[in-house]
Write a protein that holds these residues in place. Structure first.
Motif, PDB file in Angstrom:
ATOM      1  N   VAL A 196      -1.522  -0.987  -2.247  1.00  0.00           N
ATOM      2  CA  VAL A 196      -0.634  -1.394  -3.341  1.00  0.00           C
ATOM      3  C   VAL A 196       0.773  -0.848  -3.090  1.00  0.00           C
ATOM      4  O   VAL A 196       1.767  -1.551  -3.295  1.00  0.00           O
ATOM      5  CB  VAL A 196      -1.192  -0.942  -4.711  1.00  0.00           C
ATOM      6  CG1 VAL A 196      -0.180  -1.146  -5.824  1.00  0.00           C
ATOM      7  CG2 VAL A 196      -2.490  -1.689  -5.025  1.00  0.00           C
ATOM      8  N   GLU A 250       2.420  -2.932  -0.421  1.00  0.00           N
ATOM      9  CA  GLU A 250       2.873  -4.210  -0.983  1.00  0.00           C
ATOM     10  C   GLU A 250       4.165  -4.015  -1.779  1.00  0.00           C
ATOM     11  O   GLU A 250       5.100  -4.795  -1.667  1.00  0.00           O
ATOM     12  CB  GLU A 250       1.785  -4.796  -1.888  1.00  0.00           C
ATOM     13  CG  GLU A 250       2.153  -6.134  -2.482  1.00  0.00           C
ATOM     14  CD  GLU A 250       1.036  -6.701  -3.318  1.00  0.00           C
ATOM     15  OE1 GLU A 250       1.283  -6.932  -4.525  1.00  0.00           O
ATOM     16  OE2 GLU A 250      -0.059  -6.917  -2.793  1.00  0.00           O
ATOM     17  N   LYS A 259       6.169 -12.048  -2.727  1.00  0.00           N
ATOM     18  CA  LYS A 259       5.186 -11.500  -1.790  1.00  0.00           C
ATOM     19  C   LYS A 259       5.001 -12.454  -0.605  1.00  0.00           C
ATOM     20  O   LYS A 259       4.977 -12.020   0.550  1.00  0.00           O
ATOM     21  CB  LYS A 259       3.854 -11.256  -2.489  1.00  0.00           C
ATOM     22  CG  LYS A 259       2.814 -10.610  -1.601  1.00  0.00           C
ATOM     23  CD  LYS A 259       1.518 -10.380  -2.357  1.00  0.00           C
ATOM     24  CE  LYS A 259       0.457  -9.710  -1.556  1.00  0.00           C
ATOM     25  NZ  LYS A 259       0.287 -10.094  -0.193  1.00  0.00           N
ATOM     26  N   TYR A 316       0.839  -5.935 -13.367  1.00  0.00           N
ATOM     27  CA  TYR A 316       0.961  -6.272 -11.949  1.00  0.00           C
ATOM     28  C   TYR A 316       0.238  -5.235 -11.082  1.00  0.00           C
ATOM     29  O   TYR A 316      -0.515  -5.577 -10.178  1.00  0.00           O
ATOM     30  CB  TYR A 316       2.443  -6.356 -11.574  1.00  0.00           C
ATOM     31  CG  TYR A 316       2.720  -6.697 -10.137  1.00  0.00           C
ATOM     32  CD1 TYR A 316       2.639  -8.011  -9.691  1.00  0.00           C
ATOM     33  CD2 TYR A 316       3.069  -5.713  -9.222  1.00  0.00           C
ATOM     34  CE1 TYR A 316       2.901  -8.331  -8.365  1.00  0.00           C
ATOM     35  CE2 TYR A 316       3.340  -6.028  -7.897  1.00  0.00           C
ATOM     36  CZ  TYR A 316       3.256  -7.339  -7.477  1.00  0.00           C
ATOM     37  OH  TYR A 316       3.511  -7.651  -6.169  1.00  0.00           O
ATOM     38  N   SER A 318      -3.082  -5.835  -8.933  1.00  0.00           N
ATOM     39  CA  SER A 318      -3.004  -5.570  -7.487  1.00  0.00           C
ATOM     40  C   SER A 318      -4.115  -4.629  -7.057  1.00  0.00           C
ATOM     41  O   SER A 318      -4.747  -4.839  -6.020  1.00  0.00           O
ATOM     42  CB  SER A 318      -1.649  -4.964  -7.121  1.00  0.00           C
ATOM     43  OG  SER A 318      -0.623  -5.894  -7.313  1.00  0.00           O
ATOM     44  N   LYS A 319      -4.363  -3.612  -7.852  1.00  0.00           N
ATOM     45  CA  LYS A 319      -5.429  -2.665  -7.514  1.00  0.00           C
ATOM     46  C   LYS A 319      -6.788  -3.342  -7.576  1.00  0.00           C
ATOM     47  O   LYS A 319      -7.630  -3.123  -6.712  1.00  0.00           O
ATOM     48  CB  LYS A 319      -5.395  -1.454  -8.451  1.00  0.00           C
ATOM     49  CG  LYS A 319      -4.276  -0.491  -8.123  1.00  0.00           C
ATOM     50  CD  LYS A 319      -4.305   0.720  -9.011  1.00  0.00           C
ATOM     51  CE  LYS A 319      -3.227   1.702  -8.583  1.00  0.00           C
ATOM     52  NZ  LYS A 319      -3.251   2.938  -9.365  1.00  0.00           N
ATOM     53  N   ASN A 368      -7.399  -6.497  -7.105  1.00  0.00           N
ATOM     54  CA  ASN A 368      -7.464  -7.419  -5.986  1.00  0.00           C
ATOM     55  C   ASN A 368      -7.738  -6.679  -4.678  1.00  0.00           C
ATOM     56  O   ASN A 368      -8.517  -7.136  -3.844  1.00  0.00           O
ATOM     57  CB  ASN A 368      -6.159  -8.217  -5.875  1.00  0.00           C
ATOM     58  CG  ASN A 368      -6.226  -9.273  -4.812  1.00  0.00           C
ATOM     59  OD1 ASN A 368      -7.204  -9.998  -4.696  1.00  0.00           O
ATOM     60  ND2 ASN A 368      -5.166  -9.367  -4.023  1.00  0.00           N
ATOM     61  N   GLN A 369      -7.120  -5.539  -4.498  1.00  0.00           N
ATOM     62  CA  GLN A 369      -7.284  -4.764  -3.261  1.00  0.00           C
ATOM     63  C   GLN A 369      -8.620  -4.030  -3.198  1.00  0.00           C
ATOM     64  O   GLN A 369      -9.074  -3.653  -2.132  1.00  0.00           O
ATOM     65  CB  GLN A 369      -6.156  -3.736  -3.115  1.00  0.00           C
ATOM     66  CG  GLN A 369      -4.796  -4.323  -2.967  1.00  0.00           C
ATOM     67  CD  GLN A 369      -4.591  -5.020  -1.642  1.00  0.00           C
ATOM     68  OE1 GLN A 369      -5.258  -4.743  -0.668  1.00  0.00           O
ATOM     69  NE2 GLN A 369      -3.662  -5.952  -1.621  1.00  0.00           N
ATOM     70  N   CYS A 394       6.955 -12.790  -8.640  1.00  0.00           N
ATOM     71  CA  CYS A 394       6.511 -11.707  -7.751  1.00  0.00           C
ATOM     72  C   CYS A 394       5.554 -12.205  -6.679  1.00  0.00           C
ATOM     73  O   CYS A 394       5.607 -11.745  -5.536  1.00  0.00           O
ATOM     74  CB  CYS A 394       5.885 -10.583  -8.562  1.00  0.00           C
ATOM     75  SG  CYS A 394       7.124  -9.631  -9.457  1.00  0.00           S
TER      76      CYS A 394
END
Length: 177
Positions: A142, A145, A67, A114, A118-119, A121-122, A63
């Motif tokens: 998210v 993405e 990306k 995942y 992602s959340k 990280n954002q 993944c």
């Protein structure tokens, strides 16, 4: 422990080594259990050698590479090469395997992780740690993405059918978190 108790415990764990230990303990008690064997097979598909304490997550790797690929602009000259690379990533995700109940459950487990990562990280603090992004902004990023990686990129490369099941699982998890 019966198979339902195993599954409940197993899918609550994020650590692959702990999951491996739980499965091998179960299989030592029930060596003929096909569901347990299939779960171990899927765990090995995802992590390669699940016996290692910190194995690489092949699903996450695929993944992340998707990306990167989604962020790239590629020409018609590199289209064939990108399609070949994308097919390798789909294989790494197990999308060319027989889609068993256990594989679908592992994708669901992966999707939750995942999305959570992602959340996280954002939502990093910004402006020298004096503020945080609002949840709505994080969710929007998210979702953007997800759109780029699981909808736009497969459309560009002609692989929408091949990734449809995984895309649907991740979309479901996005909508229910």
């Amino acid at each position: 422990m019966n198979i339902d108790e195993l599954k409940k415990q197993y899918y609550q764990l994020d650590n692959s080594y702990d999951r491996y230990l739980l499965l091998t303990e179960y299989l030592s008690e029930y060596p003929e259990d096909n569901t347990g064997k299939e779960m171990l097979s899927v765990l090995n598909l995802r992590y390669g050698n699940a016996k290692l304490r910190k194995p690489a997550d092949h699903f996450m790797h695929a993944c992340m590479m998707m990306k990167v690929m989604a962020d790239e602009k590629f020409s018609t000259f590199s289209l064939t090469k990108n399609k070949q690379e994308y097919q390798k990533l789909l294989k790494e995700l197990g999308l060319y395997e027989l889609q068993t109940v256990e594989l679908l459950a592992e994708w669901k487990h992966f999707a939750k992780m995942y999305i959570r990562l992602s959340k996280e990280n954002q939502s990093r603090s910004y402006f020298f740690g004096m503020g945080k992004r609002e949840d709505i902004v994080v969710e929007q990023r998210v979702n953007e993405e997800f759109q780029k990686v699981f909808i736009d990129l497969p459309n560009r490369l002609g692989f929408t059918k091949q990734i449809e099941v995984l895309k649907d699982i991740i979309q479901y998890e996005l909508n229910h978190m």
